[in-house]
Motif scaffolding. Structure first.
Motif, PDB file in Angstrom:
ATOM      1  N   THR A  20       0.859  -1.178   0.000  1.00 55.55           N
ATOM      2  CA  THR A  20       0.000   0.000   0.000  1.00 55.55           C
ATOM      3  C   THR A  20       0.903   1.238   0.000  1.00 55.55           C
ATOM      4  O   THR A  20       1.977   1.237   0.589  1.00 55.55           O
ATOM      5  CB  THR A  20      -0.927   0.037   1.228  1.00 55.55           C
ATOM      6  N   GLY A  21       0.466   2.266  -0.708  1.00 57.31           N
ATOM      7  CA  GLY A  21       1.316   3.447  -0.833  1.00 57.31           C
ATOM      8  C   GLY A  21       2.423   3.264  -1.851  1.00 57.31           C
ATOM      9  O   GLY A  21       3.456   3.940  -1.791  1.00 57.31           O
ATOM     10  N   ALA A  45      -2.963   2.458  -3.744  1.00 59.18           N
ATOM     11  CA  ALA A  45      -2.539   3.787  -3.303  1.00 59.18           C
ATOM     12  C   ALA A  45      -3.299   4.857  -4.064  1.00 59.18           C
ATOM     13  O   ALA A  45      -3.937   4.593  -5.087  1.00 59.18           O
ATOM     14  CB  ALA A  45      -1.044   3.970  -3.536  1.00 59.18           C
ATOM     15  N   ASP A  72      -8.182   4.864  -2.279  1.00 62.92           N
ATOM     16  CA  ASP A  72      -7.897   5.431  -0.962  1.00 62.92           C
ATOM     17  C   ASP A  72      -8.044   4.366   0.117  1.00 62.92           C
ATOM     18  O   ASP A  72      -9.028   3.599   0.114  1.00 62.92           O
ATOM     19  CB  ASP A  72      -8.876   6.589  -0.700  1.00 62.92           C
ATOM     20  N   VAL A  73      -7.099   4.307   1.065  1.00 59.48           N
ATOM     21  CA  VAL A  73      -7.209   3.351   2.172  1.00 59.48           C
ATOM     22  C   VAL A  73      -8.371   3.700   3.095  1.00 59.48           C
ATOM     23  O   VAL A  73      -8.761   2.881   3.936  1.00 59.48           O
ATOM     24  CB  VAL A  73      -5.910   3.264   2.997  1.00 59.48           C
ATOM     25  N   HIS A  93       2.599  -2.238   4.481  1.00 55.93           N
ATOM     26  CA  HIS A  93       1.617  -1.153   4.576  1.00 55.93           C
ATOM     27  C   HIS A  93       2.358   0.169   4.717  1.00 55.93           C
ATOM     28  O   HIS A  93       2.894   0.496   5.784  1.00 55.93           O
ATOM     29  CB  HIS A  93       0.685  -1.373   5.763  1.00 55.93           C
ATOM     30  N   ALA A  95       0.974   3.160   2.938  1.00 59.48           N
ATOM     31  CA  ALA A  95       0.071   4.262   2.610  1.00 59.48           C
ATOM     32  C   ALA A  95      -0.110   5.148   3.832  1.00 59.48           C
ATOM     33  O   ALA A  95      -0.412   4.665   4.922  1.00 59.48           O
ATOM     34  CB  ALA A  95      -1.279   3.717   2.147  1.00 59.48           C
ATOM     35  N   THR A 113      -6.473   8.588   7.637  1.00 62.19           N
ATOM     36  CA  THR A 113      -5.582   7.803   6.778  1.00 62.19           C
ATOM     37  C   THR A 113      -4.645   6.936   7.595  1.00 62.19           C
ATOM     38  O   THR A 113      -4.525   5.725   7.365  1.00 62.19           O
ATOM     39  CB  THR A 113      -4.767   8.739   5.868  1.00 62.19           C
TER      40      THR A 113
END
Length: 362
Positions: A20-21, A45, A72-73, A93, A95, A113
């Motif tokens: 993520t991210g 992400a 979006d998370v 992870h 993000a 977030t």
């Protein structure tokens, strides 16, 4: 698993990894590194926050079986669907809302977030059948900082005066809660604490090296909010190598792998903001100088350093690049980019070179 284990590529080859991210500065470097190791990648992400972006340069290396989802998370249902579709063995992870000043401007979005997004990710991981480990990346700012300058250890009290730091400390507590409540029998979950990374491909606002590059290109001095603030500067590949080593340990030696670990430079690389600006400018080939920004700004810790003894003891991880080489590699990257070189190949070459230097292996 020893730090020089030659089977590192064998570990990652074919493993399904979710990042993520992945469109951010650190996430794009991690994606590229794992791609060189043969991992099968999925990413979730927001769109890259800048134009240009490192992600736009490296995503051309994606293969047909790689997945990049722009979302979006803070959308739990969509995140869960993406996690289940990826069916990862390993999750990184990353993000986050990562800027201190932005956290003052929009604290609710920062907490949503960094805290609720982490909760949504871990909740989505609960039903995965092939999951082997999760590494939640937080920050060196998770500690209750009284400004003494003493290097923080993993057992130190968590805290945070600004919304960003507090949100990351909360993410640490949340991760521990999920681990103790829902993952007692595995798979193992750990947090990784690092910060103040430098390296090529960062164009973010409110980041020191991108500000330097823009100043050098325009011939204006860099405006510094806290020129005498001390930070543990490190090249971006340093903590990423730590994250990879941590994930391998969680899978291969879960009983002995740490569940929260710092990744920071040696003490010789702790440096003031103004010293980094001056050194980077000299290596880049210009002298924009710097000036103190006397306007009002939200408070930030004047001293922040980490102890990485736990990472060395349990993972065999040690930083490979001192501050001088980290700044040189960073300046080389931006100079090559300005000259129109193939930055995908240049970035891959820096990763390959990094892996030949003594220290922890990925």
């Amino acid at each position: 698993m020893t730090p020089h284990d030659p089977t590192a590529r064998d570990f990652w080859q074919g493993r399904r990894v979710l990042i993520t991210g992945h469109t951010g500065f650190k996430g794009a470097w991690l994606w590229l590194w794992l791609k060189t190791l043969g991992a099968r990648l999925s990413g979730y992400a927001l769109a890259p926050p800048t134009d240009p972006s490192l992600w736009d340069m490296v995503r051309v290396a994606a293969h047909a079986d790689d997945r990049s989802i722009i979302a979006d998370v803070r959308e739990p249902a969509r995140l869960r669907a993406a996690v289940e579709a990826a069916d990862p063995h390993v999750v990184f992870h990353m993000a986050a809302q990562a800027l201190v000043r932005e956290s003052y401007a929009d604290p609710l979005a920062t907490f949503a977030t960094n805290v609720l997004g982490t909760a949504a990710l871990l909740e989505a991981c609960r039903t995965l059948t092939h999951l082997e480990c999760v590494v939640v990346v937080t920050s060196d700012k998770v500690y209750e900082n009284e400004g003494t300058g003493r290097p923080f250890e993993e057992s130190d009290r968590l805290g945070g005066h600004d919304p960003y730091s507090a949100s990351k400390a909360a993410a640490e507590i949340l991760t521990r809660s999920f681990r103790d409540s829902f993952f007692v029998a595995g798979p193992p979950i750990a947090t990784a604490r690092a910060g103040n990374v430098i390296g090529g491909g960062d164009w973010s606002v409110d980041r020191l090296i991108p500000d330097c590059v823009r100043a050098l290109e325009s011939g204006r001095p860099v405006s510094l909010r806290y020129p005498d603030a001390v930070r543990p500067w490190q090249h971006v590949l340093e903590p990423l190598g730590g994250y990879l080593a941590l994930a391998r340990a969680l899978v291969s030696s879960p009983a002995s792998a740490p569940r929260a670990v710092n990744f920071g430079p040696d003490a010789a690389s702790f440096s003031t903001v103004k010293a980094v600006v001056e050194a980077f400018s000299a290596r880049f080939g210009g002298k924009p100088g710097w000036e103190a920004d006397r306007s009002a700004h939200p408070s930030e810790a004047r001293a922040l350093t980490l102890s990485s003894l736990l990472a060395e003891r349990t993972l065999g991880w040690r930083p490979r690049l001192d501050i001088d080489r980290a700044l040189l590699w960073t300046a080389d990257w931006y100079r090559a980019c300005a000259a129109g070189e193939d930055m995908l190949r240049f970035s891959e070459a820096q990763i390959a070179q990094y892996q030949t230097i003594g220290g922890a292996r990925a």
